[in-house]
Design a protein around this motif. Structure first.
Motif, mmCIF file in Angstrom:
data_model
loop_
_atom_site.group_PDB
_atom_site.id
_atom_site.type_symbol
_atom_site.label_atom_id
_atom_site.label_comp_id
_atom_site.label_asym_id
_atom_site.label_seq_id
_atom_site.Cartn_x
_atom_site.Cartn_y
_atom_site.Cartn_z
ATOM 1 N N GLU A 82 53.229 43.055 45.167
ATOM 2 C CA GLU A 82 52.750 41.741 44.737
ATOM 3 C C GLU A 82 51.252 41.591 44.997
ATOM 4 O O GLU A 82 50.588 40.743 44.416
ATOM 5 C CB GLU A 82 53.532 40.673 45.503
ATOM 6 N N HIS A 83 50.724 42.451 45.859
ATOM 7 C CA HIS A 83 49.303 42.408 46.186
ATOM 8 C C HIS A 83 48.422 42.602 44.948
ATOM 9 O O HIS A 83 47.301 42.103 44.901
ATOM 10 C CB HIS A 83 48.950 43.505 47.196
ATOM 11 N N ALA A 84 48.907 43.346 43.952
ATOM 12 C CA ALA A 84 48.076 43.673 42.787
ATOM 13 C C ALA A 84 47.651 42.429 42.004
ATOM 14 O O ALA A 84 46.451 42.197 41.826
ATOM 15 C CB ALA A 84 48.787 44.686 41.893
ATOM 16 N N PRO A 85 48.574 41.596 41.535
ATOM 17 C CA PRO A 85 48.107 40.397 40.832
ATOM 18 C C PRO A 85 47.385 39.414 41.755
ATOM 19 O O PRO A 85 46.481 38.698 41.310
ATOM 20 C CB PRO A 85 49.381 39.795 40.235
ATOM 21 N N ILE A 86 47.749 39.403 43.029
ATOM 22 C CA ILE A 86 47.046 38.527 43.977
ATOM 23 C C ILE A 86 45.584 38.947 44.078
ATOM 24 O O ILE A 86 44.681 38.103 44.067
ATOM 25 C CB ILE A 86 47.729 38.547 45.366
ATOM 26 N N ASN A 121 47.473 46.497 54.410
ATOM 27 C CA ASN A 121 47.711 45.982 55.757
ATOM 28 C C ASN A 121 47.237 44.536 55.900
ATOM 29 O O ASN A 121 47.324 43.958 56.970
ATOM 30 C CB ASN A 121 47.037 46.873 56.802
ATOM 31 N N THR A 122 46.750 43.959 54.813
ATOM 32 C CA THR A 122 46.344 42.559 54.835
ATOM 33 C C THR A 122 47.063 41.797 53.727
ATOM 34 O O THR A 122 47.409 42.375 52.702
ATOM 35 C CB THR A 122 44.818 42.394 54.660
ATOM 36 N N THR A 123 47.268 40.537 53.970
ATOM 37 C CA THR A 123 47.816 39.668 52.928
ATOM 38 C C THR A 123 46.781 38.623 52.517
ATOM 39 O O THR A 123 47.072 37.755 51.711
ATOM 40 C CB THR A 123 49.101 38.960 53.405
ATOM 41 N N SER A 124 45.588 38.739 53.060
ATOM 42 C CA SER A 124 44.520 37.796 52.741
ATOM 43 C C SER A 124 44.030 38.023 51.307
ATOM 44 O O SER A 124 43.481 39.091 51.000
ATOM 45 C CB SER A 124 43.350 37.980 53.706
ATOM 46 N N PRO A 125 44.201 37.045 50.431
ATOM 47 C CA PRO A 125 43.709 37.210 49.061
ATOM 48 C C PRO A 125 42.215 37.532 49.005
ATOM 49 O O PRO A 125 41.790 38.358 48.194
ATOM 50 C CB PRO A 125 44.013 35.858 48.402
ATOM 51 N N GLU A 126 41.438 36.921 49.869
ATOM 52 C CA GLU A 126 39.995 37.161 49.876
ATOM 53 C C GLU A 126 39.676 38.612 50.230
ATOM 54 O O GLU A 126 38.783 39.222 49.646
ATOM 55 C CB GLU A 126 39.286 36.209 50.850
ATOM 56 N N GLU A 127 40.406 39.156 51.186
ATOM 57 C CA GLU A 127 40.191 40.553 51.584
ATOM 58 C C GLU A 127 40.655 41.500 50.478
ATOM 59 O O GLU A 127 39.990 42.491 50.181
ATOM 60 C CB GLU A 127 40.926 40.846 52.896
ATOM 61 N N LEU A 128 41.775 41.197 49.857
ATOM 62 C CA LEU A 128 42.263 42.024 48.751
ATOM 63 C C LEU A 128 41.265 42.022 47.593
ATOM 64 O O LEU A 128 41.029 43.057 46.965
ATOM 65 C CB LEU A 128 43.630 41.522 48.273
ATOM 66 N N ALA A 129 40.663 40.877 47.328
ATOM 67 C CA ALA A 129 39.691 40.766 46.233
ATOM 68 C C ALA A 129 38.508 41.711 46.428
ATOM 69 O O ALA A 129 37.955 42.224 45.456
ATOM 70 C CB ALA A 129 39.197 39.328 46.108
#
Length: 166
Positions: free
Chosen positions: A68-72, A26-34
């Protein structure tokens, strides 16, 4: 490009849901995904990974959905590259498109252990295990893909090419 880092080792068939669980899409923020990268494969990873650490995995890394979230998430976690025996095709392309260097090298995967320190020369595809002294050669990426990675991803590559009038 050259990277040196401590290795995190993962097994085969690490799917995109293990890389970044669907509950965080539910987020596209790379920092949050990390903050949630690889937590379903290794719950300690998000807290212990350090900028420059390198993921080494068995075959079929990034299988599953085409997110695409995975490599991000991997790139945002500070991991500069991934080495695996093989990659799922959609993950392979998504990684290139976001500027995450990936290397297929079964011999390196078999010879590198968790915690080893490796140095990767992305331009030549040479992987040097500084812990054991072993050197491996990964499959070289085509020049076009290397250009996309060096630009920081497909979007930046296209923007640069358009600005140059090409």
């Amino acid at each position: 490009m050259e990277f040196t880092g401590r290795v995190w080792k993962f097994g085969k068939d690490i799917d995109t849901d293990a890389i970044i669980p669907a509950r965080y899409l539910n987020t596209t923020s790379p920092e949050e995904l990390a903050k949630h990268c690889m937590e379903d494969a290794d719950p300690s990873f998000p807290q212990k990974v350090r900028k420059g650490d390198i993921i080494v995995a068995d075959k079929n890394f990034g299988c599953g959905s085409s997110r695409e979230h995975a490599p991000i998430a991997i790139k945002a976690a500070g991991v500069p590259c991934v080495i695996a025996k093989s990659f799922a095709r959609i993950f392979f392309r998504n990684a290139i498109n976001i500027g995450l260097p990936i290397f297929e090298c079964p011999e390196a995967v078999d010879g590198i252990r968790e915690g080893d320190v490796v140095q990767v020369n992305a331009d030549r595809g040479v992987i040097f295990n500084m812990t054991t002294g072993q050197t491996y050669t990964a499959k070289a990426l085509p020049a076009s893909m290397q250009s996309i990675i060096q630009a920081g991803g497909l979007m930046q590559y296209v923007k640069t090419r358009v600005a140059e009038g090409k």
